[in-house]
Design an enzyme around this catalytic site. Structure first.
Site, PDB file in Angstrom:
ATOM      1  CB  CYS A  39      -0.864  -0.082   1.266  1.00  0.00           C
ATOM      2  SG  CYS A  39      -2.118   1.320   1.386  1.00  0.00           S
TER       3      CYS A  39
ATOM      4  CG  HIS B  25      -6.011  -2.322  -1.674  1.00  0.00           C
ATOM      5  ND1 HIS B  25      -4.889  -2.978  -0.756  1.00  0.00           N
ATOM      6  CD2 HIS B  25      -5.609  -0.735  -1.563  1.00  0.00           C
ATOM      7  CE1 HIS B  25      -4.121  -2.305  -0.376  1.00  0.00           C
ATOM      8  NE2 HIS B  25      -4.180  -1.018  -0.910  1.00  0.00           N
ATOM      9  CD  GLU B  26      -6.748   1.600  -4.178  1.00  0.00           C
ATOM     10  OE1 GLU B  26      -6.766   2.415  -3.342  1.00  0.00           O
ATOM     11  OE2 GLU B  26      -5.654   1.131  -4.528  1.00  0.00           O
TER      12      GLU B  26
ATOM     13  CG  HIS C 231      -7.093   2.966   0.923  1.00  0.00           C
ATOM     14  ND1 HIS C 231      -6.480   2.952   2.195  1.00  0.00           N
ATOM     15  CD2 HIS C 231      -6.482   2.065  -0.088  1.00  0.00           C
ATOM     16  CE1 HIS C 231      -5.174   2.368   1.637  1.00  0.00           C
ATOM     17  NE2 HIS C 231      -5.236   1.943   0.768  1.00  0.00           N
TER      18      HIS C 231
END
Length: 193
Positions: free
Chosen positions: A111, A155-156, A159
């Site tokens: 990351c 993953h994004e 966030h």
């Protein structure tokens, strides 16, 4: 205005703000969000084009707005998955369906906002269906994704919820896996966003 990417844009996981959920983007898009979009594209495209070293940036295949200091719900991904270019900039994304079966990247995840290495399998859904407003297509779209692209979308999206990949690693046994979980082994030269 075009932007030259710099690692000074990055916000790291020791910043309390990045650990909080982001806010929805209001339409029409304002100048601040347009600036955010241009910066995200500049950063990830420099990596995609093999220019990370030239700009002295950490290479990545995706980036969320809060990773560069904008606390809004949007992210950008640009990568190759199974020799196909995948590129999307989603605004106000929502995961609308996901598999019960799990998957993980064999090499683990990295990351842009995490300096410390976290080893172990990052367990995610094998596939997801996500919808959001696509900046390039100028309309709401729905994407069903698996493989590296599916992992990167998750993953994004994490966030935007204030969550990091290492929170999905089993703390008692980082290498724990079940036989039915899909192992994804992409050939990749950069880290995740």
């Amino acid at each position: 205005m075009t932007f030259q990417p710099t690692k000074t844009w990055l916000v790291f996981d020791d910043n309390a703000l990045i650990n909080k959920p982001t806010e929805a983007v209001n339409f029409p898009i304002d100048e601040q969000i347009e600036t955010c979009i241009k910066k995200m594209i500049a950063y990830v495209d420099a990596s995609y084009d093999g220019k990370a070293q030239e700009y002295d940036i950490i290479p990545g295949i995706g980036i969320a707005a809060n990773q560069i200091g904008y606390w809004k719900q949007l992210f950008y991904i640009h990568l190759n998955d199974l020799n196909k270019e995948k590129k999307c900039l989603l605004i106000n994304p929502k995961i609308i369906d996901q598999s019960e079966n799990k998957a993980f990247l064999e090499s683990g995840e990295g990351c842009l906002s995490v300096k410390k290495q976290h080893k172990g399998y990052v367990i995610r859904s094998e596939w997801i269906t996500i919808k959001g407003y696509d900046w390039f297509e100028k309309k709401e779209i729905t994407i069903k994704a698996t493989g590296l692209f599916g992992m990167c979308l998750q993953h994004e999206f994490d966030h935007l919820q204030g969550r990091f990949f290492y929170q999905r690693i089993n703390p008692l046994n980082p290498w724990f896996k079940k036989p039915e979980w899909k192992v994804i082994n992409p050939t990749l030269k950069t880290s995740n966003g």
